[in-house]
Design a protein around this motif. Structure first.
Motif, PDB file in Angstrom:
ATOM      1  N   THR A 200       0.859  -1.183   0.000  1.00  0.00           N
ATOM      2  CA  THR A 200       0.000   0.000   0.000  1.00  0.00           C
ATOM      3  C   THR A 200       0.899   1.239   0.000  1.00  0.00           C
ATOM      4  OG1 THR A 200      -0.085   0.245   2.418  1.00  0.00           O
ATOM      5  CG2 THR A 200      -1.728  -1.222   1.419  1.00  0.00           C
ATOM      6  N   ASP A 201       0.269   2.403  -0.077  1.00  0.00           N
ATOM      7  CA  ASP A 201       1.024   3.634   0.140  1.00  0.00           C
ATOM      8  C   ASP A 201       1.459   3.704   1.595  1.00  0.00           C
ATOM      9  OD1 ASP A 201       0.618   4.303  -2.472  1.00  0.00           O
ATOM     10  OD2 ASP A 201      -0.763   5.960  -2.095  1.00  0.00           O
ATOM     11  N   HIS A 260       3.586   1.297  -5.343  1.00  0.00           N
ATOM     12  CA  HIS A 260       2.847   2.327  -4.597  1.00  0.00           C
ATOM     13  C   HIS A 260       3.777   3.506  -4.334  1.00  0.00           C
ATOM     14  CE1 HIS A 260      -0.683  -0.264  -4.024  1.00  0.00           C
ATOM     15  NE2 HIS A 260       0.193  -1.249  -3.923  1.00  0.00           N
ATOM     16  N   HIS A 261       3.466   4.326  -3.352  1.00  0.00           N
ATOM     17  CA  HIS A 261       4.275   5.519  -3.122  1.00  0.00           C
ATOM     18  C   HIS A 261       4.386   5.807  -1.630  1.00  0.00           C
ATOM     19  CE1 HIS A 261       6.381   8.828  -5.035  1.00  0.00           C
ATOM     20  NE2 HIS A 261       5.910   9.644  -4.106  1.00  0.00           N
ATOM     21  N   TYR A 263       4.964   8.885   1.284  1.00  0.00           N
ATOM     22  CA  TYR A 263       4.805  10.326   1.493  1.00  0.00           C
ATOM     23  C   TYR A 263       5.320  10.700   2.874  1.00  0.00           C
ATOM     24  CZ  TYR A 263       1.606   9.897  -2.473  1.00  0.00           C
ATOM     25  OH  TYR A 263       1.049   9.623  -3.709  1.00  0.00           O
ATOM     26  N   GLU A 303      -5.555   6.631  -1.972  1.00  0.00           N
ATOM     27  CA  GLU A 303      -5.302   5.192  -2.039  1.00  0.00           C
ATOM     28  C   GLU A 303      -5.208   4.611  -0.630  1.00  0.00           C
ATOM     29  OE1 GLU A 303      -5.283   3.671  -4.898  1.00  0.00           O
ATOM     30  OE2 GLU A 303      -5.288   5.491  -6.145  1.00  0.00           O
ATOM     31  N   SER A 305      -3.696   3.156   2.535  1.00  0.00           N
ATOM     32  CA  SER A 305      -2.388   3.566   3.054  1.00  0.00           C
ATOM     33  C   SER A 305      -2.188   3.055   4.470  1.00  0.00           C
ATOM     34  CB  SER A 305      -2.270   5.097   3.057  1.00  0.00           C
ATOM     35  OG  SER A 305      -2.552   5.650   1.797  1.00  0.00           O
TER      36      SER A 305
END
Length: 546
Positions: A200-201, A260-261, A263, A303, A305
């Protein structure tokens, strides 16, 4: 494993870690293929060959140091320590012209000062060389060729070779730091305890210098944290196999794509700039976005997270309206993070109370000498009854068993004062350094070789080793601001500012690798580790034989 030729006779190894991360470290070792994995307090013992030792240093995310056991023996008197150390043929470990240092940690009524034990071990080694060759090896604290570690608990002693050198938490990507940064090993352990592997994010809304975000990217891509380091202590050993280590260093088969990403946000613009610089140095800007944002302005992510964060405790960082900050955290999570999980590391019970949410699990973790808790919050929209009827799970069966354990924190509190004393000990020149007295009485360590405190530090400078090629290993950090790196793949040199954690664990100034290729635009291979995971054993060291 690289080649059949690397499979030698196995020997005992010890991986040291922070209190609370032992289980995670054991899982890492099992996954790596180590044998006889046994959990102790603040350590995990295992067995393996030379390749296993190299891989443990290079690949483990949650190890602070890897020690190779030389000998277990009884230490009922100073003369016995001297005699037992002299029984070892030190020419096998220290060649003529090489330097060495001795680090000692002692919990014994017989020995009142760690410095005295250091002298005894040093004298036994030096006298053996004098008797056999008429020459003696020199002592070097700032940059020894061989670093020895002796641990004595009551009358049980273990003498080890330190294969790591400077602490493994010093990855090499941190160029700048903020006040009270999170230790890299602890950050990796926190992420691994959540079970997140990049599915996941990932969000850290109070990211500071970006440690959690960077460690998350390394875990998501399955990148070995040792790829940023320049050297290890075992590279100075007589039996160092450069070809074997280069093969391990250049092996990219286990790395994977991250779809995913990650942050990171912070209210402090200086922290944002610092985190951005560190992310660039690691070559991970493709995977991590750092932005200037107050947690109170946090909005529901698009998304699915997970949040993992380490808010201020009000201990090392002065925070105005600390309780109000935690109330705001609870409010944001409740209203803007439904359907996701949040994990928070903090120290004060009154801070957790202000969050106003019921945790599904509380995990005791030591951050330095602070007895913290790592709490999981399962967030959902609507009522609990509806959430459960729809198949939602607040606590897994494993989490229920964990929470049902009584006195899970008490057994660790006995170490608190001891940790504070140990952390302040420094390894200076054996002719001049001073040790703080540690608490005496019955040792809270069960076995000398497995439960010693994380390392002390000397702050003296050390000469930089010249770069040496590492084959065709991809270069991290081609993006602007990353480490400069030549096309031959050398582990380069660069000087950096020290961070606030430098005083916590290590005996040498940090070393940084000067750059690695960015992952931007690169294709990644998916590959699972070969072989089945081996179950690890729980072990106590109360009556282990010599």
């Amino acid at each position: 494993m690289i080649t059949d030729n690397s499979k030698k006779m196995e020997f005992e190894l010890i991986a040291k870690t922070f209190m609370g991360l032992e289980q995670v470290l054991a899982q890492e070792l099992t996954h790596m293929g180590a044998n006889n994995v046994q959990i102790g307090r603040r350590m995990v013992s295992f067995s393996g060959d030379k390749e296993t030792m190299y891989r443990a240093n290079f690949q483990l995310h949650t190890a602070i140091r890897i020690l190779k056991t030389i000998k277990h023996f009884k230490a009922r008197s100073a003369d016995e320590v001297y005699e037992e150390v002299q029984k070892i043929d030190w020419s096998e470990y220290i060649q003529q012209g090489k330097t060495f240092s001795v680090d000692s940690v002692v919990y014994s009524n017989e020995f009142r000062n760690s410095r005295f034990v250091t002298y005894k071990v040093k004298d036994a080694i030096v006298d053996q060389f004098r008797e056999r060759s008429g020459q003696r090896p020199n002592i070097s604290v700032s940059n020894p060729d061989i670093k020895l570690h002796i641990h004595i608990a009551e009358d049980d002693a273990t003498l080890c070779l330190d294969s790591s050198g400077e602490s493994l938490h010093r990855r090499g990507y941190r160029q700048e730091s903020v006040e009270a940064p999170l230790n890299e090993v602890l950050a990796a352990g926190m992420i691994m305890m959540t079970g997140w592997t990049g599915d996941t994010d990932f969000i850290d809304p109070m990211c500071g210098s970006g440690t959690l975000a960077i460690e998350a990217a390394l875990i998501a891509r399955n990148i070995s944290p040792g790829v940023f380091r320049k050297e290890y202590a075992f590279e100075k050993w007589n039996d160092f196999d450069p070809n074997l280590f280069d093969a391990i260093y250049n092996d990219e088969t286990q790395e994977r794509e991250f779809e995913h990403h990650i942050y990171g946000y912070d209210i402090d613009m200086k922290a944002v700039n610092t985190a951005t610089q560190n992310v660039k140095a690691a070559g991970l800007s493709k995977d991590i976005t750092i932005q200037h944002q107050d947690f109170k302005d946090f909005q529901r992510p698009a998304e699915k997270s997970i949040i993992v964060t380490n808010p201020p405790y009000g201990e090392r960082i002065s925070t105005p309206n600390l309780l109000g900050t935690y109330r705001m955290i609870g409010e944001r999570l409740k209203h803007e993070f439904g359907g996701n999980d949040a994990w928070i590391l903090s120290y004060r019970e009154e801070c957790f109370e202000q969050i106003g949410l019921k945790p599904s699990i509380k995990i005791p973790v030591y951050n330095g000498s602070l007895e913290c808790e790592f709490r999981k919050y399962t967030l959902f929209d609507g009522k609990m009854k509806t959430f459960r009827e729809e198949g939602g799970v607040v606590k897994t069966e494993e989490e229920k068993r964990e929470m049902a354990q009584k006195h899970r924190f008490k057994k660790n509190r006995e170490f608190k004062e001891r940790l504070e004393a140990e952390a302040s000990n420094e390894e200076g020149d054996i002719r001049s350094f001073q040790f703080h007295s540690l608490l005496r009485g019955k040792s809270s360590f069960n076995h000398p070789s497995h439960e010693d405190p994380w390392e002390n530090s000397d702050r003296k400078g050390r000469p930089r080793k010249e770069d040496r090629p590492r084959g065709n290993r991809r270069n991290f950090g081609e993006e602007q601001g990353a480490f400069p790196f030549d096309k031959r793949g050398k582990r380069g040199e660069r000087k950096f500012k020290r961070n606030a954690m430098d005083d916590k664990d290590d005996f040498k100034p940090r070393r940084h690798d000067s750059g690695f290729k960015s992952y931007d635009g690169k294709d990644f291979k998916r590959a699972s580790r070969q072989g089945e995971n081996k179950p690890y054993k729980y072990k106590t060291f109360d009556h282990e034989d010599e």
